[in-house]
Design a protein around this motif. Structure first.
Motif, PDB file in Angstrom:
ATOM      1  N   ALA A   1       0.833  -1.210   0.000  1.00  0.00           N
ATOM      2  CA  ALA A   1       0.000   0.000   0.000  1.00  0.00           C
ATOM      3  C   ALA A   1       0.862   1.252   0.000  1.00  0.00           C
ATOM      4  N   ALA A   2       1.943   1.218   0.778  1.00  0.00           N
ATOM      5  CA  ALA A   2       2.857   2.364   0.813  1.00  0.00           C
ATOM      6  C   ALA A   2       3.567   2.513  -0.526  1.00  0.00           C
TER       7      ALA A   2
ATOM      8  N   GLN B   1       1.223   4.186  -2.963  1.00  0.00           N
ATOM      9  CA  GLN B   1       1.101   5.622  -2.675  1.00  0.00           C
ATOM     10  C   GLN B   1       2.336   6.390  -3.152  1.00  0.00           C
ATOM     11  N   ARG B   2       3.507   5.854  -2.895  1.00  0.00           N
ATOM     12  CA  ARG B   2       4.744   6.533  -3.272  1.00  0.00           C
ATOM     13  C   ARG B   2       4.915   6.575  -4.792  1.00  0.00           C
TER      14      ARG B   2
ATOM     15  N   GLU C   1      -5.347   4.232   5.124  1.00  0.00           N
ATOM     16  CA  GLU C   1      -4.132   4.581   5.872  1.00  0.00           C
ATOM     17  C   GLU C   1      -3.219   5.516   5.089  1.00  0.00           C
ATOM     18  N   TYR C   2      -3.051   5.251   3.786  1.00  0.00           N
ATOM     19  CA  TYR C   2      -2.110   6.027   2.992  1.00  0.00           C
ATOM     20  C   TYR C   2      -2.788   7.079   2.118  1.00  0.00           C
ATOM     21  N   GLN C   3      -4.103   7.218   2.254  1.00  0.00           N
ATOM     22  CA  GLN C   3      -4.863   8.278   1.587  1.00  0.00           C
ATOM     23  C   GLN C   3      -4.739   8.258   0.062  1.00  0.00           C
ATOM     24  N   VAL C   4      -4.591   7.074  -0.520  1.00  0.00           N
ATOM     25  CA  VAL C   4      -4.611   6.937  -1.974  1.00  0.00           C
ATOM     26  C   VAL C   4      -6.046   7.158  -2.445  1.00  0.00           C
TER      27      VAL C   4
ATOM     28  N   SER D   1      -5.858  -0.621   3.087  1.00  0.00           N
ATOM     29  CA  SER D   1      -4.799   0.167   3.708  1.00  0.00           C
ATOM     30  C   SER D   1      -4.388   1.341   2.823  1.00  0.00           C
ATOM     31  N   ALA D   2      -4.314   1.105   1.509  1.00  0.00           N
ATOM     32  CA  ALA D   2      -3.920   2.185   0.596  1.00  0.00           C
ATOM     33  C   ALA D   2      -4.867   3.369   0.710  1.00  0.00           C
TER      34      ALA D   2
END
Length: 401
Positions: free
Chosen positions: A267-268, A271-272, A323-326, A319-320
């Motif tokens: 997920a991170a 996002q990145r 948590e990661y605001q995608v 989660s994306a």
């Protein structure tokens, strides 16, 4: 007579936002998407489902699953178990692509293909890749091109291993020949003929793929490298690969050990990559379900082994977004439209009239799975299976005495 299902008042993401709509399913296809749909002939057998306060999204396309298990890196007792139908359906997966991995001796393509047919009979859509980690590739007919042309379910090759101590250490020429055979077979069969590439933690990273394309008529998009979130160096190499026009895949199954030792959570990583300007249609997530997840010491010694979970795909998607605001549509694209497009599955990954009726109703507040339709058939309702695999044991509620 085809069974008809009408979903009313759902917030539709196709995977882009479409607003509040009604969706009509007739048989195994989407028949209509519109506001305030009604059926003039009230005598038709129609099931009406209230979609209010729900998100209606495409069924997930999991581009890398080990249907028949994998592994064995720790000996025969460490061969991982086969996937069952509800492993997929409870994870939101309506389409899956099965592969072989390290072991192409006790795990065979005939077994993989048989399991694909079994899962299709039970309810989801399935495809396979020919080959495994090694080159020369194991095939069913004796040739990659023939497998792609003659066997409907085979849509590509893989997962071919590079930059990994478990690979066959393929040469530049061998990689090119595999990609060329897949390309020609795909063209003749009307398939993409993608080469799925397992990328290990070796120092060469993705360089073998760049080298294979350089000086040839091959395209980076012929290769579909996975495990790109394995460590930071590979993730950065993956960004360069995508910036050069390639597509990359992040693996959602992981271990606490790997995350503590440099793996980037899927997920991170999504996002990145999006923040780095990579278009969503070049980014995917896959579960690596039922694969072995070996844990190696720096000296190469096996110190542990866990099993990949198809469920991790739904968890990483959640989660994306949460948590990661995608952006929701971008996160959805990574598990629906993008893998379907990369693999050439034209009926999958989108909600549109005429497409296969593979769709999920998600609870708005936490994106948990409420209902799953695969080819117009309801397999999950109220978060619980209503269809089980042939040899799965349904979990009945206990009754008091």
């Amino acid at each position: 007579m085809e069974h008809i299902i009408l979903i009313k008042g759902a917030s539709v993401f196709a995977p882009t936002a479409q607003g509040i709509k009604d969706v009509l399913i007739a048989g195994n296809r989407i028949a209509a998407i519109s506001e305030n749909l009604t059926l003039e002939n009230s005598n038709l057998p129609v099931t009406v489902i209230d979609g209010s306060n729900k998100l209606l999204v495409p069924g997930f396309v999991d581009s890398l699953v080990h249907y028949i298990g994998g592994g064995g890196e720790g000996g025969f007792a460490t061969r991982t178990p086969e996937m069952q139908l509800t492993d997929a359906t409870l994870a939101g997966v309506t389409t899956a692509i099965g592969v072989l991995g390290t072991d192409a001796t006790t795990r065979t393509l005939t077994n993989l293909l048989a399991k694909a047919h079994a899962l299709e009979t039970e309810g989801i859509s399935t495809y396979c890749h020919t080959g495994s980690y090694e080159i020369p590739c194991r095939t069913l007919t004796g040739h990659i091109t023939d497998d792609l042309i003659l066997i409907d379910k085979i849509i590509g090759v893989g997962e071919i291993a590079i930059s990994d101590h478990r690979s066959s250490q393929p040469t530049l020429s061998e990689l090119r020949k595999v990609a060329a055979a897949a390309r020609v077979g795909g063209m003749l069969a009307g398939k993409k003929g993608i080469v799925s590439v397992h990328v290990g933690s070796g120092k060469s990273l993705l360089q073998p793929l760049f080298d294979a394309v350089a000086g040839s008529e091959l395209s980076l998009k012929q290769f579909y490298p996975t495990h790109i979130n394995r460590n930071e160096a590979l993730f950065q190499a993956g960004l360069r690969f995508a910036q050069a026009g390639g597509v990359i895949d992040f693996t959602t199954s992981t271990t606490a050990y790997d995350l503590q030792h440099g793996e980037v959570a899927a997920a991170a990583a999504l996002q990145r990559a999006l923040a780095a300007g990579i278009p969503a249609m070049q980014l995917t997530m896959s579960s690596d379900g039922n694969a072995s997840l070996p844990i190696y010491h720096a000296n190469g010694e096996l110190i542990g082994l866990e099993v990949g979970k198809v469920q991790s795909l739904l968890t990483a998607f959640q989660s994306a977004v949460l948590e990661y605001q995608v952006e929701l549509s971008a996160a959805l694209t990574s598990v629906t439209a993008a893998p379907a497009n990369i693999l050439g599955l034209k009926q999958k990954g989108q909600l549109a009239v005429g497409k296969d009726a593979d769709m999920l109703l998600l609870n708005r507040h936490d994106l948990s799975l409420d209902t799953l339709f695969a080819k117009g058939r309801c397999l999950v309702s109220a978060g619980k299976p209503v269809v089980w695999g042939t040899f799965e044991k349904p979990q009945h509620c206990a009754t008091g005495g």
